[in-house]
Design a protein around this motif. Structure first.
Motif, PDB file in Angstrom:
ATOM      1  N   ILE A 156       0.845  -1.124   0.015  1.00  0.00           N
ATOM      2  CA  ILE A 156       0.027   0.074  -0.059  1.00  0.00           C
ATOM      3  C   ILE A 156       0.828   1.247   0.128  1.00  0.00           C
ATOM      4  O   ILE A 156       1.725   1.291   1.001  1.00  0.00           O
ATOM      5  CB  ILE A 156      -0.936  -0.164   1.236  1.00  0.00           C
ATOM      6  CG1 ILE A 156      -1.659  -1.105   1.562  1.00  0.00           C
ATOM      7  CG2 ILE A 156      -1.791   1.238   1.088  1.00  0.00           C
ATOM      8  CD1 ILE A 156      -2.679  -1.683   0.481  1.00  0.00           C
ATOM      9  N   GLY A 157       0.493   2.083  -0.960  1.00  0.00           N
ATOM     10  CA  GLY A 157       1.656   3.134  -1.133  1.00  0.00           C
ATOM     11  C   GLY A 157       0.592   4.415  -0.817  1.00  0.00           C
ATOM     12  O   GLY A 157      -0.620   4.492  -0.525  1.00  0.00           O
ATOM     13  N   ALA A 158       1.035   5.606  -0.262  1.00  0.00           N
ATOM     14  CA  ALA A 158       0.165   6.884  -0.318  1.00  0.00           C
ATOM     15  C   ALA A 158       0.804   8.103  -0.966  1.00  0.00           C
ATOM     16  O   ALA A 158       1.916   7.932  -1.524  1.00  0.00           O
ATOM     17  CB  ALA A 158       0.111   7.049   1.446  1.00  0.00           C
ATOM     18  N   ILE A 159      -0.058   8.901  -1.377  1.00  0.00           N
ATOM     19  CA  ILE A 159       0.380  10.119  -2.008  1.00  0.00           C
ATOM     20  C   ILE A 159      -0.279  11.405  -1.478  1.00  0.00           C
ATOM     21  O   ILE A 159      -1.423  11.135  -0.849  1.00  0.00           O
ATOM     22  CB  ILE A 159       0.077  10.366  -3.703  1.00  0.00           C
ATOM     23  CG1 ILE A 159      -1.119   9.712  -4.006  1.00  0.00           C
ATOM     24  CG2 ILE A 159       1.368   9.509  -4.422  1.00  0.00           C
ATOM     25  CD1 ILE A 159      -1.366   9.710  -5.472  1.00  0.00           C
ATOM     26  N   LEU A 160       0.201  12.441  -1.411  1.00  0.00           N
ATOM     27  CA  LEU A 160      -0.101  13.636  -0.808  1.00  0.00           C
ATOM     28  C   LEU A 160      -0.814  14.475  -1.923  1.00  0.00           C
ATOM     29  O   LEU A 160      -0.057  14.697  -3.070  1.00  0.00           O
ATOM     30  CB  LEU A 160       0.919  14.689  -0.229  1.00  0.00           C
ATOM     31  CG  LEU A 160       0.945  14.493   1.421  1.00  0.00           C
ATOM     32  CD1 LEU A 160       2.391  14.978   1.593  1.00  0.00           C
ATOM     33  CD2 LEU A 160      -0.079  14.566   2.041  1.00  0.00           C
ATOM     34  N   GLU A 161      -1.970  14.868  -1.945  1.00  0.00           N
ATOM     35  CA  GLU A 161      -2.713  15.763  -2.833  1.00  0.00           C
ATOM     36  C   GLU A 161      -3.617  16.742  -2.032  1.00  0.00           C
ATOM     37  O   GLU A 161      -4.237  16.647  -1.280  1.00  0.00           O
ATOM     38  CB  GLU A 161      -3.586  15.090  -3.707  1.00  0.00           C
ATOM     39  CG  GLU A 161      -3.305  14.386  -4.752  1.00  0.00           C
ATOM     40  CD  GLU A 161      -2.940  14.698  -6.089  1.00  0.00           C
ATOM     41  OE1 GLU A 161      -2.720  16.254  -5.953  1.00  0.00           O
ATOM     42  OE2 GLU A 161      -2.344  14.444  -6.892  1.00  0.00           O
ATOM     43  N   GLY A 162      -2.738  17.973  -1.895  1.00  0.00           N
ATOM     44  CA  GLY A 162      -3.344  19.187  -1.054  1.00  0.00           C
ATOM     45  C   GLY A 162      -3.095  18.581   0.337  1.00  0.00           C
ATOM     46  O   GLY A 162      -2.174  18.098   1.016  1.00  0.00           O
ATOM     47  N   SER A 163      -4.179  18.592   0.956  1.00  0.00           N
ATOM     48  CA  SER A 163      -4.023  18.262   2.404  1.00  0.00           C
ATOM     49  C   SER A 163      -4.910  16.999   2.400  1.00  0.00           C
ATOM     50  O   SER A 163      -5.121  16.429   3.737  1.00  0.00           O
ATOM     51  CB  SER A 163      -4.789  19.196   3.056  1.00  0.00           C
ATOM     52  OG  SER A 163      -6.291  19.370   2.827  1.00  0.00           O
ATOM     53  N   TYR A 164      -5.017  16.134   1.347  1.00  0.00           N
ATOM     54  CA  TYR A 164      -5.342  14.786   1.516  1.00  0.00           C
ATOM     55  C   TYR A 164      -4.348  13.897   1.358  1.00  0.00           C
ATOM     56  O   TYR A 164      -3.553  14.185   0.504  1.00  0.00           O
ATOM     57  CB  TYR A 164      -6.290  14.374   0.307  1.00  0.00           C
ATOM     58  CG  TYR A 164      -7.625  15.318   0.111  1.00  0.00           C
ATOM     59  CD1 TYR A 164      -8.890  14.692   0.582  1.00  0.00           C
ATOM     60  CD2 TYR A 164      -7.633  16.121  -0.367  1.00  0.00           C
ATOM     61  CE1 TYR A 164     -10.036  15.493   0.791  1.00  0.00           C
ATOM     62  CE2 TYR A 164      -8.869  17.117  -0.736  1.00  0.00           C
ATOM     63  CZ  TYR A 164     -10.064  16.635   0.290  1.00  0.00           C
ATOM     64  OH  TYR A 164     -11.143  17.348   0.087  1.00  0.00           O
ATOM     65  N   LEU A 165      -4.415  12.759   2.228  1.00  0.00           N
ATOM     66  CA  LEU A 165      -3.426  11.599   1.962  1.00  0.00           C
ATOM     67  C   LEU A 165      -4.344  10.401   1.167  1.00  0.00           C
ATOM     68  O   LEU A 165      -5.235   9.983   1.776  1.00  0.00           O
ATOM     69  CB  LEU A 165      -2.970  11.183   3.260  1.00  0.00           C
ATOM     70  CG  LEU A 165      -1.930  10.247   3.632  1.00  0.00           C
ATOM     71  CD1 LEU A 165      -0.506  10.669   2.664  1.00  0.00           C
ATOM     72  CD2 LEU A 165      -1.656   9.702   4.639  1.00  0.00           C
ATOM     73  N   MET A 166      -3.770  10.033  -0.015  1.00  0.00           N
ATOM     74  CA  MET A 166      -4.682   9.066  -0.610  1.00  0.00           C
ATOM     75  C   MET A 166      -3.665   7.714  -0.687  1.00  0.00           C
ATOM     76  O   MET A 166      -2.523   7.809  -0.856  1.00  0.00           O
ATOM     77  CB  MET A 166      -4.792   9.257  -2.126  1.00  0.00           C
ATOM     78  CG  MET A 166      -5.778  10.922  -2.070  1.00  0.00           C
ATOM     79  SD  MET A 166      -6.444  10.974  -3.587  1.00  0.00           S
ATOM     80  CE  MET A 166      -5.026  11.114  -4.667  1.00  0.00           C
ATOM     81  N   PHE A 167      -4.481   6.609  -0.235  1.00  0.00           N
ATOM     82  CA  PHE A 167      -3.842   5.328  -0.401  1.00  0.00           C
ATOM     83  C   PHE A 167      -4.062   4.622  -1.529  1.00  0.00           C
ATOM     84  O   PHE A 167      -5.267   4.677  -2.075  1.00  0.00           O
ATOM     85  CB  PHE A 167      -4.413   4.521   0.733  1.00  0.00           C
ATOM     86  CG  PHE A 167      -4.202   5.050   2.076  1.00  0.00           C
ATOM     87  CD1 PHE A 167      -2.979   5.784   2.598  1.00  0.00           C
ATOM     88  CD2 PHE A 167      -5.189   4.918   3.200  1.00  0.00           C
ATOM     89  CE1 PHE A 167      -2.642   6.429   3.709  1.00  0.00           C
ATOM     90  CE2 PHE A 167      -4.865   5.403   4.509  1.00  0.00           C
ATOM     91  CZ  PHE A 167      -3.806   6.245   4.544  1.00  0.00           C
ATOM     92  N   ILE A 168      -3.022   4.018  -2.010  1.00  0.00           N
ATOM     93  CA  ILE A 168      -3.379   3.130  -3.293  1.00  0.00           C
ATOM     94  C   ILE A 168      -2.616   1.800  -3.213  1.00  0.00           C
ATOM     95  O   ILE A 168      -1.835   1.872  -2.457  1.00  0.00           O
ATOM     96  CB  ILE A 168      -2.882   3.955  -4.843  1.00  0.00           C
ATOM     97  CG1 ILE A 168      -1.372   4.754  -4.402  1.00  0.00           C
ATOM     98  CG2 ILE A 168      -3.634   4.868  -5.240  1.00  0.00           C
ATOM     99  CD1 ILE A 168      -0.676   5.426  -5.481  1.00  0.00           C
ATOM    100  N   GLU A 169      -3.147   1.115  -4.108  1.00  0.00           N
ATOM    101  CA  GLU A 169      -2.488  -0.149  -4.008  1.00  0.00           C
ATOM    102  C   GLU A 169      -1.655  -0.567  -5.188  1.00  0.00           C
ATOM    103  O   GLU A 169      -1.673  -0.453  -6.290  1.00  0.00           O
ATOM    104  CB  GLU A 169      -3.747  -1.398  -4.098  1.00  0.00           C
ATOM    105  CG  GLU A 169      -3.301  -2.679  -3.989  1.00  0.00           C
ATOM    106  CD  GLU A 169      -4.447  -3.642  -4.092  1.00  0.00           C
ATOM    107  OE1 GLU A 169      -5.564  -3.243  -3.594  1.00  0.00           O
ATOM    108  OE2 GLU A 169      -4.167  -4.826  -4.667  1.00  0.00           O
ATOM    109  N   ILE A 170      -0.188  -0.992  -4.769  1.00  0.00           N
ATOM    110  CA  ILE A 170       0.601  -1.191  -5.891  1.00  0.00           C
ATOM    111  C   ILE A 170       0.754  -2.869  -5.848  1.00  0.00           C
ATOM    112  O   ILE A 170       0.995  -3.409  -4.743  1.00  0.00           O
ATOM    113  CB  ILE A 170       2.035  -0.787  -5.414  1.00  0.00           C
ATOM    114  CG1 ILE A 170       1.756   0.730  -5.264  1.00  0.00           C
ATOM    115  CG2 ILE A 170       3.000  -0.828  -6.959  1.00  0.00           C
ATOM    116  CD1 ILE A 170       1.916   1.720  -6.273  1.00  0.00           C
ATOM    117  N   GLN A 171       0.861  -3.545  -7.155  1.00  0.00           N
ATOM    118  CA  GLN A 171       0.864  -4.989  -7.264  1.00  0.00           C
ATOM    119  C   GLN A 171       2.232  -5.187  -8.101  1.00  0.00           C
ATOM    120  O   GLN A 171       2.400  -4.489  -9.133  1.00  0.00           O
ATOM    121  CB  GLN A 171      -0.255  -5.402  -7.927  1.00  0.00           C
ATOM    122  CG  GLN A 171      -1.376  -5.598  -7.160  1.00  0.00           C
ATOM    123  CD  GLN A 171      -2.543  -6.158  -7.513  1.00  0.00           C
ATOM    124  OE1 GLN A 171      -2.489  -6.778  -8.853  1.00  0.00           O
ATOM    125  NE2 GLN A 171      -3.720  -6.564  -6.968  1.00  0.00           N
TER     126      GLN A 171
END
Ligand code: TYD
Ligand code: MG
Length: 423
Positions: free
Chosen positions: A280-295
């Motif tokens: 599971i990775g995360a990126i910062l967009e503005g003040s949001y932390l978004m989780f994404i799945e990497i396979q």
């Protein structure tokens, strides 16, 4: 002064001094039209001293939606011209019907000018959004400009590609039409102090269709993007004369319109299975932390030339990270085919997912599963070091109170530490 004649292609905007039947740039036939330069202008130039201008405070129309007003830098500025771009069907009309509703509820006078959909089509949408706003159905620029000079203050033009001016001899949606219509709208906005929000489609290549040329004319350019799995919409500014372009607003598209996501913490992981090759990775967009799945999938390569395939992540960057793993961790990546896939998420051209990419590759190679509570965030450089990322205070606080263990620079300052942390 001698008039100089040149020809402009009504399809692509190409300029040439020689007429030709076929545009040398785009190859369209009969699109070169004559225009004159250096026309003598009447010389009633007016020079103004800056200190003689009465200063007026910048006034703006608020939507009363915290995230949106912050994103706009307070609200829609009086006399400001905005461009909202996005692919067809992404929800631009929905967003603008909603914004209009918020503005009207806050006592602003909004007129929605629909040139693309009939008032009946629009009313069906508006019912779902419970939006009662006045609509003008027109695609004639003269009528629209006439309307703008009347009693309303804010105007939505949906869309710029479907309005036309009789002053241009080219088809609706062509670059010349779009540019001239936009220019005239901007002139009237500035002269009458009206706020105009222009809707524009983008093409498959991601350019604002034809009028990439519009971007420098308007005061602000917003893009509406979509993730490809969870029906989120992200509103991003690439230019804003009235505010910073750092912040974003994230919405979820529902049966009754776009819901603003108020939480700064976007849970992205719906499938909680813990599998080999998943991180599971995360990126910062503005003040949001978004989780994404990497396979990632690493399999022994049968040939001397290992295959590398990547979906949703830059292939060159993947190759670089594989070289870093090989050199820093001594893992024999040259013996493996590597397949990488980013699941869901918005376009991930973000180096903050480097850590998650490396983690997923190691997970597949070493056949280990990782807890979903591990979230990786950080850019990795050629020496295998993890760059520091500063998280906003609210996010740090929220992370402390959650069961998410964020692996970033502090606990894994380089790939060796990262390997130790996950093994
Ligand atoms: P629309 O705003 O018409 O897109 P655009 O103007 O960018 O072309 O949105 C179209 C899509 O949004 C359509 O597939 C239906 C969906 N939608 C919802 O899911 N919920 C809603 O409340 C509305 C109004 C539309
Ligand atoms: Mg639309």
């Amino acid at each position: 002064m001698k008039e100089k004649t040149y020809y402009v292609c009504s399809n692509c905007g190409f300029k040439t001094t020689k007429w030709a039947g076929k545009c040398p740039n785009c190859g369209q036939w009969n699109t070169l039209k004559q225009e004159n330069q250096n026309k003598e202008k009447s010389s009633n130039l007016k020079i103004i001293k800056l200190d003689e201008i009465e200063s007026t405070e910048v006034f703006s129309y608020k939507t009363n939606q915290k995230q949106i007003d912050e994103f706009l830098g307070g609200g829609f500025v009086v006399g400001g011209v905005y461009l909202i771009a996005g692919s067809p069907g992404i929800g631009k009309s929905t967003l603008l019907l909603q914004l209009s509703k918020y503005l009207v509820e806050n006592s602003s006078k909004v007129l929605y000018i629909s040139a693309e959909e009939s008032a009946i089509q629009l009313s069906l949408k508006a019912k779902r959004l419970n939006s009662k706003i006045p609509v003008l159905e027109s695609n004639d620029l003269d009528d629209i400009i006439f309307a703008i000079k009347q009693k309303y203050d804010l105007f939505v033009i949906d869309s710029i590609h479907t309005i036309y001016s009789n002053d241009v001899d080219s088809f609706i949606g062509s670059i010349n039409q779009v540019r001239l219509c936009a220019q005239k709208l901007i002139e009237v906005a500035k002269e009458y102090n009206k706020t105009i929000i222009i809707v524009s489609h983008i093409t498959k290549e991601g350019l604002i269709a034809g009028p990439k040329a519009l971007e420098h004319l308007v005061d602000a350019v917003f893009y509406l993007e979509s993730d490809d799995k969870y029906n989120y919409r992200l509103l991003r500014a690439t230019k804003n004369r009235f505010a910073s372009t750092e912040s974003v607003v994230i919405f979820k598209m529902t049966e009754s319109g776009l819901n603003i996501i108020e939480d700064d913490f976007l849970t992205y992981i719906e499938d909680t299975k813990e599998l080999e090759g998943k991180a599971i990775g995360a990126i910062l967009e503005g003040s949001y932390l978004m989780f994404i799945e990497i396979q990632a999938l690493c399999v022994k390569s049968p040939f001397g030339m290992p295959r590398r395939t990547s979906v949703g992540f830059d292939l060159n960057r993947l190759n670089m990270l594989l070289a870093v793993i090989e050199k820093r961790l001594g893992l024999p990546m040259f013996e493996y085919d590597v397949y990488l896939n980013v699941i869901g998420g918005f376009k991930v051209n973000n180096t903050l997912v480097d850590m998650a990419v490396v983690a997923s590759i190691i997970s597949s190679l070493k056949k280990i599963t990782m807890s979903n509570n591990y979230v990786f965030l950080g850019e990795i450089d050629l020496l295998g070091n993890v760059r520091k990322t500063k998280l906003p205070d609210i996010l740090q606080q929220k992370l402390k109170n959650s069961n998410v263990k964020l692996l970033l620079h502090e606990n894994t300052p380089n790939v060796e530490k990262l390997l130790k942390a996950i093994l």
